[in-house]
Design a protein around this motif. Sequence first.
Motif, PDB file in Angstrom:
ATOM      1  N   LEU A   8       0.844  -1.185   0.000  1.00 53.18           N
ATOM      2  CA  LEU A   8       0.000   0.000   0.000  1.00 53.18           C
ATOM      3  C   LEU A   8       0.883   1.239   0.000  1.00 53.18           C
ATOM      4  CD1 LEU A   8      -2.762   1.496   0.400  1.00 53.18           C
ATOM      5  CD2 LEU A   8      -2.333   1.276   2.870  1.00 53.18           C
ATOM      6  N   THR A   9       0.700   2.102  -0.991  1.00 59.62           N
ATOM      7  CA  THR A   9       1.407   3.374  -1.061  1.00 59.62           C
ATOM      8  C   THR A   9       0.401   4.498  -0.901  1.00 59.62           C
ATOM      9  OG1 THR A   9       3.005   2.410  -2.618  1.00 59.62           O
ATOM     10  CG2 THR A   9       2.975   4.808  -2.407  1.00 59.62           C
ATOM     11  N   LEU A  10       0.704   5.452  -0.023  1.00 55.56           N
ATOM     12  CA  LEU A  10      -0.170   6.597   0.213  1.00 55.56           C
ATOM     13  C   LEU A  10       0.472   7.878  -0.302  1.00 55.56           C
ATOM     14  CD1 LEU A  10      -1.469   5.933   3.853  1.00 55.56           C
ATOM     15  CD2 LEU A  10      -2.568   5.356   1.676  1.00 55.56           C
ATOM     16  N   SER A  11      -0.360   8.773  -0.823  1.00 59.38           N
ATOM     17  CA  SER A  11       0.079  10.099  -1.255  1.00 59.38           C
ATOM     18  C   SER A  11       0.296  10.998  -0.049  1.00 59.38           C
ATOM     19  CB  SER A  11      -0.993  10.710  -2.163  1.00 59.38           C
ATOM     20  OG  SER A  11      -2.141  11.069  -1.389  1.00 59.38           O
ATOM     21  N   ASP A  12       0.683  12.224  -0.304  1.00 58.30           N
ATOM     22  CA  ASP A  12       0.731  13.200   0.779  1.00 58.30           C
ATOM     23  C   ASP A  12      -0.699  13.582   1.162  1.00 58.30           C
ATOM     24  OD1 ASP A  12       0.156  14.614  -1.581  1.00 58.30           O
ATOM     25  OD2 ASP A  12       1.107  16.433  -0.840  1.00 58.30           O
ATOM     26  N   GLY A  13      -0.870  14.026   2.402  1.00 61.91           N
ATOM     27  CA  GLY A  13      -2.183  14.431   2.869  1.00 61.91           C
ATOM     28  C   GLY A  13      -3.208  13.321   2.856  1.00 61.91           C
ATOM     29  N   ALA A  14      -2.753  12.078   2.987  1.00 61.22           N
ATOM     30  CA  ALA A  14      -3.662  10.933   2.923  1.00 61.22           C
ATOM     31  C   ALA A  14      -4.009  10.433   4.316  1.00 61.22           C
ATOM     32  CB  ALA A  14      -3.045   9.803   2.108  1.00 61.22           C
ATOM     33  N   GLU A  15      -5.128   9.750   4.387  1.00 64.71           N
ATOM     34  CA  GLU A  15      -5.556   9.102   5.628  1.00 64.71           C
ATOM     35  C   GLU A  15      -6.198   7.769   5.263  1.00 64.71           C
ATOM     36  OE1 GLU A  15      -7.479  11.418   8.858  1.00 64.71           O
ATOM     37  OE2 GLU A  15      -9.156  10.029   8.547  1.00 64.71           O
ATOM     38  N   MET A  16      -5.611   6.697   5.719  1.00 66.58           N
ATOM     39  CA  MET A  16      -6.108   5.349   5.427  1.00 66.58           C
ATOM     40  C   MET A  16      -6.124   4.535   6.714  1.00 66.58           C
ATOM     41  SD  MET A  16      -7.097   3.201   2.913  1.00 66.58           S
ATOM     42  CE  MET A  16      -6.274   3.373   1.294  1.00 66.58           C
ATOM     43  N   THR A  17      -7.268   3.931   7.015  1.00 71.32           N
ATOM     44  CA  THR A  17      -7.404   3.098   8.209  1.00 71.32           C
ATOM     45  C   THR A  17      -7.301   1.630   7.840  1.00 71.32           C
ATOM     46  OG1 THR A  17      -8.824   4.729   9.282  1.00 71.32           O
ATOM     47  CG2 THR A  17      -8.906   2.486  10.140  1.00 71.32           C
ATOM     48  N   VAL A  18      -6.459   0.902   8.568  1.00 74.80           N
ATOM     49  CA  VAL A  18      -6.402  -0.557   8.416  1.00 74.80           C
ATOM     50  C   VAL A  18      -7.529  -1.104   9.280  1.00 74.80           C
ATOM     51  CG1 VAL A  18      -4.957  -2.605   8.575  1.00 74.80           C
ATOM     52  CG2 VAL A  18      -3.904  -0.377   8.128  1.00 74.80           C
ATOM     53  N   ALA A  19      -8.746  -1.091   8.737  1.00 73.28           N
ATOM     54  CA  ALA A  19      -9.929  -1.457   9.517  1.00 73.28           C
ATOM     55  C   ALA A  19      -9.887  -2.904   9.970  1.00 73.28           C
ATOM     56  CB  ALA A  19     -11.195  -1.189   8.699  1.00 73.28           C
ATOM     57  N   ALA A  20      -9.341  -3.774   9.136  1.00 71.88           N
ATOM     58  CA  ALA A  20      -9.210  -5.191   9.494  1.00 71.88           C
ATOM     59  C   ALA A  20      -8.080  -5.798   8.691  1.00 71.88           C
ATOM     60  CB  ALA A  20     -10.509  -5.941   9.232  1.00 71.88           C
ATOM     61  N   PHE A  21      -7.323  -6.678   9.324  1.00 66.34           N
ATOM     62  CA  PHE A  21      -6.309  -7.449   8.606  1.00 66.34           C
ATOM     63  C   PHE A  21      -6.017  -8.719   9.375  1.00 66.34           C
ATOM     64  CE2 PHE A  21      -2.167  -9.007   7.471  1.00 66.34           C
ATOM     65  CZ  PHE A  21      -2.215  -8.964   6.089  1.00 66.34           C
ATOM     66  N   ASP A  22      -6.106  -9.829   8.678  1.00 66.67           N
ATOM     67  CA  ASP A  22      -5.803 -11.128   9.280  1.00 66.67           C
ATOM     68  C   ASP A  22      -5.308 -12.047   8.174  1.00 66.67           C
ATOM     69  OD1 ASP A  22      -5.733 -13.184  11.280  1.00 66.67           O
ATOM     70  OD2 ASP A  22      -7.577 -13.993  10.434  1.00 66.67           O
ATOM     71  N   TRP A  23      -4.159 -12.698   8.421  1.00 66.13           N
ATOM     72  CA  TRP A  23      -3.619 -13.624   7.437  1.00 66.13           C
ATOM     73  C   TRP A  23      -2.958 -14.789   8.143  1.00 66.13           C
ATOM     74  CZ3 TRP A  23      -3.853 -15.993   3.210  1.00 66.13           C
ATOM     75  CH2 TRP A  23      -2.760 -16.658   2.650  1.00 66.13           C
ATOM     76  N   ASP A  24      -3.443 -15.998   7.853  1.00 64.91           N
ATOM     77  CA  ASP A  24      -2.885 -17.240   8.383  1.00 64.91           C
ATOM     78  C   ASP A  24      -2.299 -18.009   7.211  1.00 64.91           C
ATOM     79  OD1 ASP A  24      -2.356 -19.796   9.358  1.00 64.91           O
ATOM     80  OD2 ASP A  24      -4.066 -19.779  10.727  1.00 64.91           O
ATOM     81  N   ALA A  25      -0.975 -17.951   7.067  1.00 69.13           N
ATOM     82  CA  ALA A  25      -0.332 -18.589   5.918  1.00 69.13           C
ATOM     83  C   ALA A  25      -0.501 -20.099   5.935  1.00 69.13           C
ATOM     84  CB  ALA A  25       1.157 -18.228   5.890  1.00 69.13           C
ATOM     85  N   ARG A  26      -0.511 -20.697   7.114  1.00 70.12           N
ATOM     86  CA  ARG A  26      -0.641 -22.157   7.191  1.00 70.12           C
ATOM     87  C   ARG A  26      -2.010 -22.620   6.727  1.00 70.12           C
ATOM     88  NH1 ARG A  26       1.110 -23.049  13.296  1.00 70.12           N
ATOM     89  NH2 ARG A  26      -0.240 -21.213  13.413  1.00 70.12           N
ATOM     90  N   GLN A  27      -3.033 -21.847   7.051  1.00 67.38           N
ATOM     91  CA  GLN A  27      -4.394 -22.204   6.642  1.00 67.38           C
ATOM     92  C   GLN A  27      -4.789 -21.556   5.317  1.00 67.38           C
ATOM     93  OE1 GLN A  27      -6.297 -24.380   8.335  1.00 67.38           O
ATOM     94  NE2 GLN A  27      -4.644 -24.654   9.837  1.00 67.38           N
ATOM     95  N   ALA A  28      -3.933 -20.682   4.791  1.00 64.35           N
ATOM     96  CA  ALA A  28      -4.255 -19.927   3.572  1.00 64.35           C
ATOM     97  C   ALA A  28      -5.621 -19.266   3.713  1.00 64.35           C
ATOM     98  CB  ALA A  28      -4.217 -20.824   2.342  1.00 64.35           C
ATOM     99  N   ALA A  29      -5.793 -18.550   4.822  1.00 65.42           N
ATOM    100  CA  ALA A  29      -7.071 -17.904   5.115  1.00 65.42           C
ATOM    101  C   ALA A  29      -6.809 -16.523   5.694  1.00 65.42           C
ATOM    102  CB  ALA A  29      -7.883 -18.734   6.096  1.00 65.42           C
ATOM    103  N   GLY A  30      -7.720 -15.613   5.430  1.00 66.56           N
ATOM    104  CA  GLY A  30      -7.577 -14.275   5.989  1.00 66.56           C
ATOM    105  C   GLY A  30      -8.598 -13.330   5.422  1.00 66.56           C
ATOM    106  N   LYS A  31      -8.500 -12.070   5.854  1.00 69.57           N
ATOM    107  CA  LYS A  31      -9.377 -11.020   5.340  1.00 69.57           C
ATOM    108  C   LYS A  31      -8.683  -9.688   5.577  1.00 69.57           C
ATOM    109  CE  LYS A  31     -11.926 -10.317   9.667  1.00 69.57           C
ATOM    110  NZ  LYS A  31     -13.263 -10.250  10.316  1.00 69.57           N
ATOM    111  N   ALA A  32      -9.099  -8.681   4.817  1.00 64.23           N
ATOM    112  CA  ALA A  32      -8.541  -7.353   4.985  1.00 64.23           C
ATOM    113  C   ALA A  32      -9.545  -6.317   4.518  1.00 64.23           C
ATOM    114  CB  ALA A  32      -7.236  -7.204   4.197  1.00 64.23           C
ATOM    115  N   GLU A  33      -9.581  -5.220   5.239  1.00 67.12           N
ATOM    116  CA  GLU A  33     -10.428  -4.088   4.853  1.00 67.12           C
ATOM    117  C   GLU A  33      -9.683  -2.805   5.146  1.00 67.12           C
ATOM    118  OE1 GLU A  33     -14.479  -1.903   6.342  1.00 67.12           O
ATOM    119  OE2 GLU A  33     -14.551  -4.092   6.108  1.00 67.12           O
ATOM    120  N   LEU A  34      -9.564  -1.954   4.136  1.00 65.17           N
ATOM    121  CA  LEU A  34      -8.936  -0.653   4.258  1.00 65.17           C
ATOM    122  C   LEU A  34      -9.998   0.417   4.032  1.00 65.17           C
ATOM    123  CD1 LEU A  34      -5.732  -1.307   2.110  1.00 65.17           C
ATOM    124  CD2 LEU A  34      -5.963  -1.527   4.596  1.00 65.17           C
ATOM    125  N   THR A  35      -9.908   1.517   4.787  1.00 64.11           N
ATOM    126  CA  THR A  35     -10.881   2.596   4.655  1.00 64.11           C
ATOM    127  C   THR A  35     -10.151   3.898   4.382  1.00 64.11           C
ATOM    128  OG1 THR A  35     -12.390   1.499   6.203  1.00 64.11           O
ATOM    129  CG2 THR A  35     -12.773   3.827   5.760  1.00 64.11           C
TER     130      THR A  35
END
Length: 209
Positions: A78-105
């Motif tokens: 993720l690359t952000l510009s100047d004057g940016a605001e981004m929330t990592v609302a959710a992030f989960d990654w389990d490499a062993r189970q190959a499962a996860g989710k992510a939400e950015l706002t």
Amino acid sequence: MPVRNMLFALLLGLILPAPGVRAAEPAGKVVRLQGGAEARQDDASRVLAAGDPVRAGETLRTGPGSRLLVLFADGMELTLSDGAEMTVAAFDWDARQAAGKAELTLGRGSFLLRTGAVGKLPDHPLTVRTPLASVGVRGTQFWGGPLDAPLSVLLIEGRVVVSSPTGSVELGTPGEGTSVTEPGATPLPPTFWGEQRIQRAFATVGFEN
């Protein structure tokens, strides 16, 4: 020059992420920073530097003239510009189970996103939400931000679905883009952006050499 090759040539000339860097727990870490940026959660904030962790639930903010590149644990960039605001609302990654989710706002500013393992899962559990529309990610790379409209989205690779409360459009060919002109408006039909407009978009997230 084919559209795909032109997109990558322009992108590589503007953004040069540090090679060989691995993300830190719990969500990711800063791998490149130009200018100033901070992470805020609840009433606490901290100044960011290269190598610092980024945590789920934090809001990332960049200052004037700044750029911020974050590498997440699943390989997402993720690359952000100047004057940016981004929330990592959710992030989960389990490499062993190959499962996860992510939400950015996205609160404001522009961003460039290259998906990692989460964005390539069959149920597509990666979403980027903005004040005007949400972007359903289908294993891709794309740019988003205000450009000739309050919100514009450019597809670089893969596929995305841009949705507002009144409708949605799919971008499936590199170089296609759409815009949302006002709150509640339906995303405009996809069109191919010219080289000049693509360069303007990439310039918002490009690091100085």
